[in-house]
Scaffold this motif. Structure first.
Motif, PDB file in Angstrom:
ATOM      1  N   THR A 140      25.039  23.726  22.029  1.00  0.00           N
ATOM      2  CA  THR A 140      24.991  22.870  20.845  1.00  0.00           C
ATOM      3  C   THR A 140      23.608  22.897  20.226  1.00  0.00           C
ATOM      4  O   THR A 140      22.605  22.706  20.919  1.00  0.00           O
ATOM      5  CB  THR A 140      25.339  21.411  21.220  1.00  0.00           C
ATOM      6  OG1 THR A 140      26.608  21.389  21.875  1.00  0.00           O
ATOM      7  CG2 THR A 140      25.390  20.528  19.983  1.00  0.00           C
ATOM      8  N   GLN A 142      21.557  20.735  17.670  1.00  0.00           N
ATOM      9  CA  GLN A 142      21.719  19.367  17.195  1.00  0.00           C
ATOM     10  C   GLN A 142      20.489  18.880  16.457  1.00  0.00           C
ATOM     11  O   GLN A 142      19.361  19.161  16.862  1.00  0.00           O
ATOM     12  CB  GLN A 142      22.005  18.461  18.406  1.00  0.00           C
ATOM     13  CG  GLN A 142      22.298  17.043  18.047  1.00  0.00           C
ATOM     14  CD  GLN A 142      22.795  16.265  19.253  1.00  0.00           C
ATOM     15  OE1 GLN A 142      23.309  16.847  20.206  1.00  0.00           O
ATOM     16  NE2 GLN A 142      22.648  14.957  19.219  1.00  0.00           N
ATOM     17  N   LEU A 148      24.719  20.236  14.443  1.00  0.00           N
ATOM     18  CA  LEU A 148      24.613  21.253  13.388  1.00  0.00           C
ATOM     19  C   LEU A 148      25.565  22.423  13.636  1.00  0.00           C
ATOM     20  O   LEU A 148      26.129  22.995  12.701  1.00  0.00           O
ATOM     21  CB  LEU A 148      23.186  21.775  13.300  1.00  0.00           C
ATOM     22  CG  LEU A 148      22.103  20.736  13.008  1.00  0.00           C
ATOM     23  CD1 LEU A 148      20.721  21.352  13.172  1.00  0.00           C
ATOM     24  CD2 LEU A 148      22.279  20.183  11.598  1.00  0.00           C
ATOM     25  N   TRP A 149      25.725  22.768  14.921  1.00  0.00           N
ATOM     26  CA  TRP A 149      26.540  23.936  15.282  1.00  0.00           C
ATOM     27  C   TRP A 149      26.861  23.851  16.765  1.00  0.00           C
ATOM     28  O   TRP A 149      26.071  23.351  17.558  1.00  0.00           O
ATOM     29  CB  TRP A 149      25.744  25.207  14.980  1.00  0.00           C
ATOM     30  CG  TRP A 149      26.338  26.475  15.513  1.00  0.00           C
ATOM     31  CD1 TRP A 149      27.294  27.244  14.921  1.00  0.00           C
ATOM     32  CD2 TRP A 149      26.011  27.123  16.737  1.00  0.00           C
ATOM     33  NE1 TRP A 149      27.578  28.327  15.702  1.00  0.00           N
ATOM     34  CE2 TRP A 149      26.797  28.278  16.827  1.00  0.00           C
ATOM     35  CE3 TRP A 149      25.133  26.830  17.768  1.00  0.00           C
ATOM     36  CZ2 TRP A 149      26.742  29.151  17.900  1.00  0.00           C
ATOM     37  CZ3 TRP A 149      25.062  27.688  18.851  1.00  0.00           C
ATOM     38  CH2 TRP A 149      25.857  28.851  18.908  1.00  0.00           C
ATOM     39  N   GLU A 150      28.049  24.335  17.126  1.00  0.00           N
ATOM     40  CA  GLU A 150      28.462  24.297  18.531  1.00  0.00           C
ATOM     41  C   GLU A 150      29.330  25.517  18.819  1.00  0.00           C
ATOM     42  O   GLU A 150      30.128  25.932  17.965  1.00  0.00           O
ATOM     43  CB  GLU A 150      29.254  23.009  18.782  1.00  0.00           C
ATOM     44  CG  GLU A 150      29.434  22.670  20.247  1.00  0.00           C
ATOM     45  CD  GLU A 150      30.008  21.267  20.415  1.00  0.00           C
ATOM     46  OE1 GLU A 150      29.312  20.412  20.972  1.00  0.00           O
ATOM     47  OE2 GLU A 150      31.150  21.042  19.954  1.00  0.00           O
ATOM     48  N   GLN A 151      29.169  26.084  20.012  1.00  0.00           N
ATOM     49  CA  GLN A 151      29.976  27.248  20.402  1.00  0.00           C
ATOM     50  C   GLN A 151      30.313  27.162  21.884  1.00  0.00           C
ATOM     51  O   GLN A 151      29.459  26.814  22.702  1.00  0.00           O
ATOM     52  CB  GLN A 151      29.232  28.553  20.124  1.00  0.00           C
ATOM     53  CG  GLN A 151      30.022  29.790  20.531  1.00  0.00           C
ATOM     54  CD  GLN A 151      29.331  31.084  20.162  1.00  0.00           C
ATOM     55  OE1 GLN A 151      28.620  31.151  19.166  1.00  0.00           O
ATOM     56  NE2 GLN A 151      29.536  32.117  20.960  1.00  0.00           N
ATOM     57  N   LEU A 162      24.200  33.809  16.179  1.00  0.00           N
ATOM     58  CA  LEU A 162      24.411  32.922  15.041  1.00  0.00           C
ATOM     59  C   LEU A 162      23.384  33.219  13.959  1.00  0.00           C
ATOM     60  O   LEU A 162      22.191  33.300  14.243  1.00  0.00           O
ATOM     61  CB  LEU A 162      24.265  31.455  15.482  1.00  0.00           C
ATOM     62  CG  LEU A 162      24.112  30.412  14.370  1.00  0.00           C
ATOM     63  CD1 LEU A 162      25.436  30.212  13.636  1.00  0.00           C
ATOM     64  CD2 LEU A 162      23.599  29.089  14.913  1.00  0.00           C
ATOM     65  N   THR A 164      22.977  31.523  10.034  1.00  0.00           N
ATOM     66  CA  THR A 164      23.572  30.630   9.051  1.00  0.00           C
ATOM     67  C   THR A 164      22.478  29.940   8.248  1.00  0.00           C
ATOM     68  O   THR A 164      21.299  30.025   8.603  1.00  0.00           O
ATOM     69  CB  THR A 164      24.476  29.583   9.741  1.00  0.00           C
ATOM     70  OG1 THR A 164      25.200  28.859   8.757  1.00  0.00           O
ATOM     71  CG2 THR A 164      23.665  28.617  10.584  1.00  0.00           C
ATOM     72  N   LEU A 166      21.436  26.124   6.883  1.00  0.00           N
ATOM     73  CA  LEU A 166      21.718  24.707   7.092  1.00  0.00           C
ATOM     74  C   LEU A 166      20.786  23.871   6.231  1.00  0.00           C
ATOM     75  O   LEU A 166      19.620  24.237   6.032  1.00  0.00           O
ATOM     76  CB  LEU A 166      21.514  24.329   8.564  1.00  0.00           C
ATOM     77  CG  LEU A 166      22.398  25.043   9.586  1.00  0.00           C
ATOM     78  CD1 LEU A 166      21.927  24.727  11.007  1.00  0.00           C
ATOM     79  CD2 LEU A 166      23.859  24.643   9.414  1.00  0.00           C
TER      80      LEU A 166
END
Length: 199
Positions: A140, A142, A148-151, A162, A164, A166
Motif C-alpha cells: 500500500t 498511503q 493512494l494505491w494498493e496491490q 507502478l 502513475t 497522483l
C-alpha cells in the motif's frame, strides 16, 4: 569553255566548303565550351547546396542540444525525490525509506509533500512474503489520510511495477506499507512534481 567554266567554278566551291567546315568547328567548340560551363555551374550548385544542408544540419543539432539540455536554474526549481531500498518490511509499520537524491524531504521513513500538485509516481520492487505467513500480501502506498494505491502481491509473481500521476496535498506524508512481513529487493520509488497549484 564549259569545261573551263566548270574548272573555274570549282576553286570557288572549295573555299565555301572550307568556311562552312570552319564555321561548324567553331560552333562545335562554342557548344563544348557552353556545355563545360554548364557542367561547372551544375557542380558549383551541387557543392553550394551540400554546404548549405551541412550548415543547416549543424545549426539544428546545436539548437537541439541547447534547448534539450535542462538549464541549471530549471533543474534547481524542480521538486523530486528518488529512493532506493533493499531490506525487510514489518506488518503494521511503514517501510523505513530514506532519500537517495532530490530536494523533497524524507522524515521518519515518510516522503513529505512540499506543495499541492500533480506528481509523477514510479514504484518498482521485488517483494517476497515470509514463508511462514501467507503466500500473498498487500502493498500500500498511503498519504496521511487516504490510500493512494494498493496491490496484492503473490509469492509466485513478486514484481511490482507502478507508474502513475497522483494529486498530492502539501504536508501529506507518503508512506509504503506491507500487510505482512516481507523482504523487499531493489525497491525504487520516485516522486516528481509535474504541475503545482500555482501553474
Amino acid at each position: 569553255m564549259e569545261g573551263g567554266a566548270g574548272m573555274e567554278g570549282q576553286p570557288d566551291a572549295e573555299p565555301g566548303a572550307g568556311q562552312q567546315l570552319e564555321h561548324q568547328r567553331e560552333r562545335a567548340e562554342d557548344e563544348w565550351r557552353l556545355w563545360q560551363a554548364g557542367q561547372v555551374r551544375s557542380w558549383l550548385h551541387l557543392v553550394s547546396a551540400v554546404a548549405q544542408w551541412v550548415l543547416l544540419l549543424a545549426c539544428l543539432i546545436y539548437l537541439g542540444v541547447h534547448f534539450l539540455r535542462p538549464s541549471k536554474t530549471q533543474s534547481d526549481k524542480g521538486l523530486w525525490t528518488h529512493i532506493r531500498y533493499t531490506g525487510r518490511s514489518t506488518r503494521g509499520a511503514a517501510v523505513n525509506l530514506t532519500a537517495e537524491s532530490g530536494p523533497i524531504q524524507i522524515r521518519n521513513g515518510s516522503v513529505l509533500v512540499p506543495c499541492d500538485g500533480l506528481y509523477l509516481v514510479s514504484l518498482r520492487s521485488g517483494i517476497y512474503p515470509d514463508e511462514e505467513e501467507e503466500d500473498w500480501l498487500k502493498l500500500t502506498l498511503q498519504a496521511t489520510s487516504s490510500v493512494l494505491w494498493e496491490q496484492v502481491v503473490h509469492s509466485n509473481d513478486s514484481r511490482v511495477n507502478l507508474t502513475t500521476v497522483l494529486y498530492l496535498f502539501e504536508q501529506d506524508s507518503v508512506t509504503l506499507w506491507t500487510s505482512s512481513n516481507a523482504s523487499l529487493s531493489d525497491l525504487s520509488l520516485s516522486l516528481v512534481l509535474v504541475a503545482d497549484n500555482n501553474s
